[in-house]
Design a protein around this motif. Structure first.
Motif, PDB file in Angstrom:
ATOM      1  N   ASN A   1       0.874  -1.179   0.000  1.00 46.75           N
ATOM      2  CA  ASN A   1       0.000   0.000   0.000  1.00 46.75           C
ATOM      3  C   ASN A   1       0.906   1.223   0.000  1.00 46.75           C
ATOM      4  O   ASN A   1       1.976   1.215   0.633  1.00 46.75           O
ATOM      5  CB  ASN A   1      -0.913   0.033   1.222  1.00 46.75           C
ATOM      6  CG  ASN A   1      -1.898  -1.111   1.239  1.00 46.75           C
ATOM      7  OD1 ASN A   1      -2.227  -1.677   0.183  1.00 46.75           O
ATOM      8  ND2 ASN A   1      -2.387  -1.458   2.423  1.00 46.75           N
ATOM      9  N   SER A   2       0.492   2.268  -0.683  1.00 51.09           N
ATOM     10  CA  SER A   2       1.332   3.462  -0.788  1.00 51.09           C
ATOM     11  C   SER A   2       0.681   4.649  -0.072  1.00 51.09           C
ATOM     12  O   SER A   2      -0.553   4.740   0.008  1.00 51.09           O
ATOM     13  CB  SER A   2       1.585   3.824  -2.258  1.00 51.09           C
ATOM     14  OG  SER A   2       0.384   4.195  -2.902  1.00 51.09           O
TER      15      SER A   2
ATOM     16  N   VAL B   1       0.921   6.128   9.767  1.00 49.44           N
ATOM     17  CA  VAL B   1       0.097   6.617   8.650  1.00 49.44           C
ATOM     18  C   VAL B   1      -0.968   7.592   9.128  1.00 49.44           C
ATOM     19  O   VAL B   1      -1.854   7.967   8.337  1.00 49.44           O
ATOM     20  CB  VAL B   1      -0.569   5.429   7.917  1.00 49.44           C
ATOM     21  CG1 VAL B   1       0.486   4.503   7.350  1.00 49.44           C
ATOM     22  CG2 VAL B   1      -1.507   4.676   8.859  1.00 49.44           C
ATOM     23  N   ALA B   2      -0.894   8.026  10.388  1.00 52.33           N
ATOM     24  CA  ALA B   2      -1.956   8.889  10.928  1.00 52.33           C
ATOM     25  C   ALA B   2      -2.065  10.194  10.152  1.00 52.33           C
ATOM     26  O   ALA B   2      -3.170  10.717   9.928  1.00 52.33           O
ATOM     27  CB  ALA B   2      -1.691   9.156  12.406  1.00 52.33           C
ATOM     28  N   LYS B   3      -0.932  10.748   9.709  1.00 54.88           N
ATOM     29  CA  LYS B   3      -0.946  12.043   9.024  1.00 54.88           C
ATOM     30  C   LYS B   3      -0.633  11.900   7.533  1.00 54.88           C
ATOM     31  O   LYS B   3      -0.276  12.896   6.877  1.00 54.88           O
ATOM     32  CB  LYS B   3       0.061  12.986   9.682  1.00 54.88           C
ATOM     33  CG  LYS B   3      -0.248  13.286  11.143  1.00 54.88           C
ATOM     34  CD  LYS B   3       0.786  14.227  11.745  1.00 54.88           C
ATOM     35  CE  LYS B   3       0.470  14.515  13.207  1.00 54.88           C
ATOM     36  NZ  LYS B   3       1.473  15.441  13.805  1.00 54.88           N
ATOM     37  N   LEU B   4      -0.733  10.696   7.005  1.00 49.72           N
ATOM     38  CA  LEU B   4      -0.423  10.446   5.600  1.00 49.72           C
ATOM     39  C   LEU B   4      -1.705  10.180   4.816  1.00 49.72           C
ATOM     40  O   LEU B   4      -2.712   9.714   5.368  1.00 49.72           O
ATOM     41  CB  LEU B   4       0.536   9.264   5.463  1.00 49.72           C
ATOM     42  CG  LEU B   4       1.894   9.394   6.156  1.00 49.72           C
ATOM     43  CD1 LEU B   4       2.713   8.126   5.949  1.00 49.72           C
ATOM     44  CD2 LEU B   4       2.656  10.608   5.632  1.00 49.72           C
ATOM     45  N   LYS B   5      -1.638  10.436   3.532  1.00 53.86           N
ATOM     46  CA  LYS B   5      -2.765  10.158   2.637  1.00 53.86           C
ATOM     47  C   LYS B   5      -2.483   8.863   1.883  1.00 53.86           C
ATOM     48  O   LYS B   5      -1.441   8.723   1.246  1.00 53.86           O
ATOM     49  CB  LYS B   5      -2.951  11.310   1.650  1.00 53.86           C
ATOM     50  CG  LYS B   5      -4.067  11.064   0.635  1.00 53.86           C
ATOM     51  CD  LYS B   5      -4.138  12.213  -0.374  1.00 53.86           C
ATOM     52  CE  LYS B   5      -5.201  11.921  -1.427  1.00 53.86           C
ATOM     53  NZ  LYS B   5      -5.264  13.016  -2.441  1.00 53.86           N
ATOM     54  N   GLN B   6      -3.433   7.914   1.972  1.00 56.72           N
ATOM     55  CA  GLN B   6      -3.248   6.645   1.297  1.00 56.72           C
ATOM     56  C   GLN B   6      -3.618   6.777  -0.183  1.00 56.72           C
ATOM     57  O   GLN B   6      -4.672   7.309  -0.542  1.00 56.72           O
ATOM     58  CB  GLN B   6      -4.103   5.547   1.944  1.00 56.72           C
ATOM     59  CG  GLN B   6      -3.837   4.174   1.371  1.00 56.72           C
ATOM     60  CD  GLN B   6      -4.558   3.075   2.137  1.00 56.72           C
ATOM     61  OE1 GLN B   6      -5.279   3.362   3.088  1.00 56.72           O
ATOM     62  NE2 GLN B   6      -4.363   1.821   1.734  1.00 56.72           N
ATOM     63  N   VAL B   7      -2.734   6.254  -1.018  1.00 54.97           N
ATOM     64  CA  VAL B   7      -2.945   6.322  -2.454  1.00 54.97           C
ATOM     65  C   VAL B   7      -3.350   4.967  -3.014  1.00 54.97           C
ATOM     66  O   VAL B   7      -4.255   4.873  -3.851  1.00 54.97           O
ATOM     67  CB  VAL B   7      -1.671   6.841  -3.165  1.00 54.97           C
ATOM     68  CG1 VAL B   7      -1.864   6.851  -4.688  1.00 54.97           C
ATOM     69  CG2 VAL B   7      -1.307   8.233  -2.660  1.00 54.97           C
ATOM     70  N   ASN B   8      -2.677   3.923  -2.554  1.00 59.67           N
ATOM     71  CA  ASN B   8      -2.969   2.566  -3.023  1.00 59.67           C
ATOM     72  C   ASN B   8      -3.408   1.704  -1.857  1.00 59.67           C
ATOM     73  O   ASN B   8      -2.874   1.795  -0.750  1.00 59.67           O
ATOM     74  CB  ASN B   8      -1.751   1.930  -3.680  1.00 59.67           C
ATOM     75  CG  ASN B   8      -1.412   2.559  -5.016  1.00 59.67           C
ATOM     76  OD1 ASN B   8      -0.571   3.461  -5.061  1.00 59.67           O
ATOM     77  ND2 ASN B   8      -2.047   2.109  -6.088  1.00 59.67           N
ATOM     78  N   GLY B   9      -4.373   0.822  -2.087  1.00 59.06           N
ATOM     79  CA  GLY B   9      -4.877  -0.104  -1.096  1.00 59.06           C
ATOM     80  C   GLY B   9      -5.949  -0.985  -1.701  1.00 59.06           C
ATOM     81  O   GLY B   9      -6.540  -0.649  -2.740  1.00 59.06           O
ATOM     82  N   ARG B  10      -6.210  -2.098  -1.076  1.00 57.75           N
ATOM     83  CA  ARG B  10      -7.182  -3.039  -1.606  1.00 57.75           C
ATOM     84  C   ARG B  10      -8.559  -2.405  -1.748  1.00 57.75           C
ATOM     85  O   ARG B  10      -9.309  -2.720  -2.689  1.00 57.75           O
ATOM     86  CB  ARG B  10      -7.247  -4.276  -0.713  1.00 57.75           C
ATOM     87  CG  ARG B  10      -8.257  -5.320  -1.173  1.00 57.75           C
ATOM     88  CD  ARG B  10      -8.299  -6.508  -0.232  1.00 57.75           C
ATOM     89  NE  ARG B  10      -6.989  -7.149  -0.140  1.00 57.75           N
ATOM     90  CZ  ARG B  10      -6.755  -8.208   0.638  1.00 57.75           C
ATOM     91  NH1 ARG B  10      -7.721  -8.703   1.397  1.00 57.75           N
ATOM     92  NH2 ARG B  10      -5.551  -8.753   0.663  1.00 57.75           N
TER      93      ARG B  10
ATOM     94  N   LYS C   1      -6.420   0.261  -6.137  1.00 59.99           N
ATOM     95  CA  LYS C   1      -6.071  -1.064  -5.635  1.00 59.99           C
ATOM     96  C   LYS C   1      -4.647  -1.075  -5.059  1.00 59.99           C
ATOM     97  O   LYS C   1      -3.941  -0.070  -5.010  1.00 59.99           O
ATOM     98  CB  LYS C   1      -6.211  -2.142  -6.721  1.00 59.99           C
ATOM     99  CG  LYS C   1      -7.624  -2.249  -7.269  1.00 59.99           C
ATOM    100  CD  LYS C   1      -8.597  -2.641  -6.172  1.00 59.99           C
ATOM    101  CE  LYS C   1     -10.014  -2.757  -6.698  1.00 59.99           C
ATOM    102  NZ  LYS C   1     -10.982  -3.126  -5.633  1.00 59.99           N
ATOM    103  N   GLY C   2      -4.248  -2.240  -4.594  1.00 58.90           N
ATOM    104  CA  GLY C   2      -2.913  -2.370  -4.019  1.00 58.90           C
ATOM    105  C   GLY C   2      -1.858  -2.584  -5.091  1.00 58.90           C
ATOM    106  O   GLY C   2      -2.155  -2.868  -6.259  1.00 58.90           O
TER     107      GLY C   2
END
Length: 600
Positions: free
Chosen positions: A431-432, A452-461, A466-467
């Protein structure tokens, strides 16, 4: 008695003491002498030893600052209410705390105060002669008599000399006391005297008569088992040595950890360690400038047994070592429980895993990170967690978290898993995230975790993108041109634990020394033996002996029989019934007669 005396009431008592009784004042010196006596008692030493063990418990309950300062900092941040209180109590620095050091030093002083006076007393006792010969040997727990016939022409003095030589061979410390120097000065005391004078001794066939002995009686005092007290002293001295050795290791030793990937080199400097724990008085200039290079790491798995298929059988790290920059390189193998010794340190193999080689590019297309990333195995088939951080990525920092699978297989539920520990089909599932990784603030972070509390997720299932799934040699570009990541190759890594403890060998020596002393103090008996010799007027030599043990000794009777047999063999005497044997035979005879009477 006067009327006033008769009417006088007795003094009242308080707490069992009369009011008119005054206890003497100890004074400062008296108090110090009393405190020293209490401190150097064996009871206090045992209490301090128990207290030291209890005081070490918090060291295993709370993270220690010397071992993991980042975890201690995080603990204080997560528990702001009672964390500072624990810190003031030095719960995160137990082994260097004031209270632990105080217990340690008091135990050290107590043991020394116990050992030195006892050693002096034991030395004086060792050099002194055995105790005087008792007047009545027949009162001792083990007692017996012997008679040397007149045809052997063996006088009492000569018999005493021969008996003394025999006892020395049996390990006794012997004091031969000629007739003129016998301590008790009794010419006819004891069974040797009474037998010579006509009274038959128990277990012998002494003749009747009233003729006195022709001279005063010679005697022998013998002792053995002093090694029992010596063993006790060795035990406590060994404990003192262990404490000193541990203190030396804590003051001048160090330990550190390093994760080493195939092809990388470790140099024994402070910056070469992933984590370094120095001793209290350690100086960085003491580090030996040796180097280790991990050439290759081999793992052999079980491929024959159906029940244990895939389980590891052997781990071998092939190293190239150099004692100094100018020394010749050597090839050495490092295995589990078989450390490599170099530069005064022991290098242990404590872990291993896979390190996927990745390249991370930022949104500007420049390489933000390139190289192997160690992953953390979570099971026997090396399903591993992996974290990739690229703080140099532009325009925004990038982070990746996920799994590494050595042999990726897709299950019935569509989820990939590792089917084998060997890298038959290596795969990354990630995941990115984008945003501030928090590394620019200088706050220590765990390299194997991503906040990852202050990060924005770009990739994930669960996200539209997607991942990220990468096989070896593949790459992936993040959405909106935010960067890319590629899986370039695979290496192995090893986790090394490096120890330098100058007191370790001494601690082992003193521990074995203490153990040997404990064995001697427990199993070596302390015994005393006396023999008295007298000449009868018909030419026979009358001998009586007695044994006494200090403490409980179940083998004392057997020792008496052994001494009796040795003396009888030395003087070619026939087997004579000892008093113990005669008493046992008489007891058995009486029991038989009693049983027969009941039957009639």
């Amino acid at each position: 008695m006067s009327l006033k005396t008769q009417n006088q009431k007795p003094k009242k008592r308080r707490n069992g003491l009369r009011d008119d009784v005054a206890l003497p004042a100890l004074g400062i010196l008296g108090m110090l002498r009393w405190a020293w006596t209490q401190l150097t008692s064996m009871r206090t030493a045992l209490l301090l030893l128990l207290l030291l063990a209890v005081a070490a418990v918090p060291g295993s309950l709370f993270k220690q600052r010397a071992a993991d300062p980042a975890m201690v900092t995080q603990y204080l941040k997560d528990h702001p209410d009672y964390g500072p209180i624990l810190d003031k109590l030095q719960m995160f620095d137990v082994y260097s705390s004031v209270w632990f050091s105080a217990i340690y030093l008091l135990l050290f002083i107590s043991l020394i105060g116990c050992v030195i006076p006892r050693a002096i007393a034991h030395w004086k006792a060792w050099r002194s002669k055995p105790p005087r010969t008792p007047a009545r040997l027949s009162r001792l727990p083990v007692y017996g008599t012997l008679v040397v016939p007149s045809d052997q022409a063996l006088g009492a003095e000569e018999a005493a000399k021969q008996a003394a030589a025999l006892l020395r061979k049996r390990g006794y410390r012997v004091d031969l006391r000629p007739a003129a120097k016998d301590d008790d000065g009794a010419g006819t005391s004891g069974a040797a005297g009474t037998a010579a004078a006509g009274a038959p001794a128990a277990g012998t066939s002494a003749p009747t008569g009233t003729a006195p002995v022709r001279a005063a009686l010679a005697s022998i005092g013998a002792e053995r088992g002093y090694i029992k007290e010596l063993g006790n002293l060795c035990f406590h001295s060994g404990l003192v040595g262990v404490l000193i050795s541990v203190a030396i290791g804590g003051l001048f030793g160090y330990s550190g950890q390093r994760t080493l990937v195939e092809g990388d080199t470790f140099v024994n400097t402070l910056v070469g360690y992933d984590q370094f724990n120095p001793g209290t008085n350690f100086q960085s200039s003491w580090l030996e400038p040796y180097s280790l290079q991990l050439d290759k790491f081999d793992v052999r798995y079980d491929r024959e047994s159906a029940q244990h298929f895939g389980q590891p059988l052997d781990f071998t790290a092939h190293l190239t070592t150099k004692d100094s920059p100018d020394s010749a390189a050597k090839q050495q193998d490092l295995k589990v429980n078989d450390p490599v010794n170099i530069g005064g340190t022991d290098v242990y193999l404590v872990g291993n895993g896979y390190a996927p080689v990745v390249t991370v590019r930022g949104g500007d297309g420049k390489i933000a990170y390139q190289g192997p990333i160690p992953s953390i195995p979570t099971d026997t088939v090396y399903t591993s967690t992996i974290v990739v951080k690229a703080p140099d990525a532009k325009p925004t920092q990038l982070g990746f978290v996920g799994f590494f699978l050595p042999t990726a297989v897709v299950g019935h539920d569509g989820v990939s898993y590792s089917a084998d520990p060997d890298p038959l089909k290596p795969q990354l599932s990630l995941n990115s995230y984008v945003g501030d990784l928090g590394l620019d603030k200088g706050t220590p972070q765990n390299v194997y975790a991503l906040d990852v509390a202050k990060l924005k997720q770009v990739n994930g299932r669960d996200l539209p993108a997607k991942g990220i799934v990468l096989d070896a040699g593949q790459s992936y570009s993040l959405p909106d041109g935010q960067g890319s990541i590629s899986f370039d190759g695979l290496k192995r890594y090893v986790a090394l634990d490096i120890h330098h403890n100058p007191g370790q060998e001494y601690a082992l020596i003193f521990a074995l020394f203490s153990l040997a002393g404990l064995i001697c103090s427990l199993f070596v008996p302390r015994r005393r033996l006396w023999l008295r010799f007298g000449d009868h007027e018909d030419g026979r030599t009358m001998i009586e002996y007695g044994l006494l043990a200090r403490g409980e000794d179940h083998g004392l009777a057997a020792e008496g029989r052994s001494v009796r047999s040795a003396l009888a063999k030395a003087w070619d005497l026939p087997e004579q019934e000892s008093p113990e044997q005669g008493a046992s035979r008489q007891k058995a005879h009486n029991k038989t007669q009693s049983t027969s009477g009941k039957g009639l």
